[in-house]
Motif scaffolding. Sequence first.
Motif, PDB file in Angstrom:
ATOM      1  N   ALA A 139     -18.283   7.763   1.540  1.00 17.17           N
ATOM      2  CA  ALA A 139     -18.792   8.197   2.977  1.00 17.17           C
ATOM      3  C   ALA A 139     -18.333   9.960   2.719  1.00 17.17           C
ATOM      4  CB  ALA A 139     -18.170   8.314   4.227  1.00 17.17           C
ATOM      5  N   ASN A 140     -17.659  10.655   1.100  1.00 10.55           N
ATOM      6  CA  ASN A 140     -17.108  11.753   1.946  1.00 10.55           C
ATOM      7  C   ASN A 140     -16.859  12.150   0.004  1.00 10.55           C
ATOM      8  OD1 ASN A 140     -17.266  12.608   4.077  1.00 10.55           O
ATOM      9  ND2 ASN A 140     -15.858  10.825   4.251  1.00 10.55           N
ATOM     10  N   ALA A 141     -18.227  12.660  -0.867  1.00  9.25           N
ATOM     11  CA  ALA A 141     -18.711  13.431  -2.121  1.00  9.25           C
ATOM     12  C   ALA A 141     -17.706  14.614  -2.007  1.00  9.25           C
ATOM     13  CB  ALA A 141     -19.939  13.505  -2.800  1.00  9.25           C
ATOM     14  N   ASP A 144     -11.172  11.720  -2.647  1.00 11.94           N
ATOM     15  CA  ASP A 144     -12.810  12.084  -2.295  1.00 11.94           C
ATOM     16  C   ASP A 144     -13.561  10.815  -2.626  1.00 11.94           C
ATOM     17  OD1 ASP A 144     -13.885  12.904  -5.323  1.00 11.94           O
ATOM     18  OD2 ASP A 144     -11.925  12.528  -5.582  1.00 11.94           O
ATOM     19  N   GLY A 145     -14.356  10.949  -1.549  1.00 10.63           N
ATOM     20  CA  GLY A 145     -15.348   9.394  -1.543  1.00 10.63           C
ATOM     21  C   GLY A 145     -16.582   9.104  -2.619  1.00 10.63           C
ATOM     22  N   ARG A 202     -13.599  14.625   8.702  1.00 11.83           N
ATOM     23  CA  ARG A 202     -14.485  13.120   8.000  1.00 11.83           C
ATOM     24  C   ARG A 202     -14.121  11.580   8.083  1.00 11.83           C
ATOM     25  NH1 ARG A 202     -16.398  17.463   8.757  1.00 11.83           N
ATOM     26  NH2 ARG A 202     -18.166  18.347   7.218  1.00 11.83           N
ATOM     27  N   PRO A 203     -14.859  10.960   8.963  1.00 12.82           N
ATOM     28  CA  PRO A 203     -14.454   9.324   8.665  1.00 12.82           C
ATOM     29  C   PRO A 203     -14.197   9.313   6.974  1.00 12.82           C
ATOM     30  CG  PRO A 203     -17.025   9.981   9.076  1.00 12.82           C
ATOM     31  CD  PRO A 203     -16.404  11.381   9.680  1.00 12.82           C
ATOM     32  N   ALA A 204     -14.230   7.955   6.591  1.00 15.96           N
ATOM     33  CA  ALA A 204     -14.258   7.356   5.338  1.00 15.96           C
ATOM     34  C   ALA A 204     -14.508   5.660   5.489  1.00 15.96           C
ATOM     35  CB  ALA A 204     -12.853   7.552   5.130  1.00 15.96           C
ATOM     36  N   LEU A 205     -15.105   6.061   3.972  1.00 10.85           N
ATOM     37  CA  LEU A 205     -15.101   4.552   3.930  1.00 10.85           C
ATOM     38  C   LEU A 205     -14.063   4.121   3.093  1.00 10.85           C
ATOM     39  CD1 LEU A 205     -18.974   3.910   2.893  1.00 10.85           C
ATOM     40  CD2 LEU A 205     -17.652   2.762   4.544  1.00 10.85           C
ATOM     41  N   TYR A 234      -9.235  16.597   4.973  1.00  8.19           N
ATOM     42  CA  TYR A 234      -9.449  15.525   4.645  1.00  8.19           C
ATOM     43  C   TYR A 234      -8.905  14.390   3.967  1.00  8.19           C
ATOM     44  CZ  TYR A 234     -13.900  18.185   6.099  1.00  8.19           C
ATOM     45  OH  TYR A 234     -14.527  19.747   6.366  1.00  8.19           O
ATOM     46  N   LEU A 235      -8.575  15.073   3.269  1.00  9.16           N
ATOM     47  CA  LEU A 235      -7.509  14.118   1.848  1.00  9.16           C
ATOM     48  C   LEU A 235      -5.860  13.502   3.819  1.00  9.16           C
ATOM     49  CD1 LEU A 235      -7.428  14.146  -0.870  1.00  9.16           C
ATOM     50  CD2 LEU A 235      -9.227  13.028  -0.175  1.00  9.16           C
TER      51      LEU A 235
END
Length: 211
Positions: free
Chosen positions: A27-29, A108-109, A4-7, A35-36
């Motif tokens: 970007a990812n709620a 997380d987003g 997953r991409p991240a802002l 992912y982290l």
Amino acid sequence: GIKRPALSTIFPNNSPQGFCFLLDIGANADCKPEYLLQFAIMGSAYAERVMGIPNPRVAIVSNGEEEGKGNQLVQETVPLLKASTLNFVGNAEGKDLARGIADVIVTDGFTGNVIIKLTEGVARFIKDMIREEITSHNLTKVGGLLAKPAFDAVGRRTDYREYGGAPLLGVDGVVIVGHGRSDDLAIRNSIRMAAQTVENGVLEAIKQGIA
């Protein structure tokens, strides 16, 4: 290899360099532990290559600084961060973001977006409150004029335009996401951020870190 991409964003704090790097900010709620971990790898590469921070300290947002605190996502992510080659320094509470205890802070987003929006609101509230108090009396008006250079300096440190946009890390390219109300200063600094990302080989560093 990025799931997953991240802002991400530069977040002002009291560290020697004056800021840390926070991701994900929207970007990812909903996130998984892996992912982290990847967010931390990407953020560490960016902080080292673009922000010039050697061996960046990495922390994860939690509701307590003690190991074992946090929701299920945090508790499952911490062992992955500890087992990695990252310079993981542990949990960071909300109050710690501005204290400079870490150079890269992952979350997380959903949480990251709340942090950013809350910070913007509080900063605006404090700014308006100071302006109201300064202009309420003649004596404080004089003091306000004398302190104007300091206020202007603080304003620049907390102005999103000075930092450009939000790097979207995890895609096979360089993407800087601009704020909806970005002006010419913000766009110019976003282009500068993109150039620095290319010149310092951030994409290759991320690929190596994931590998």
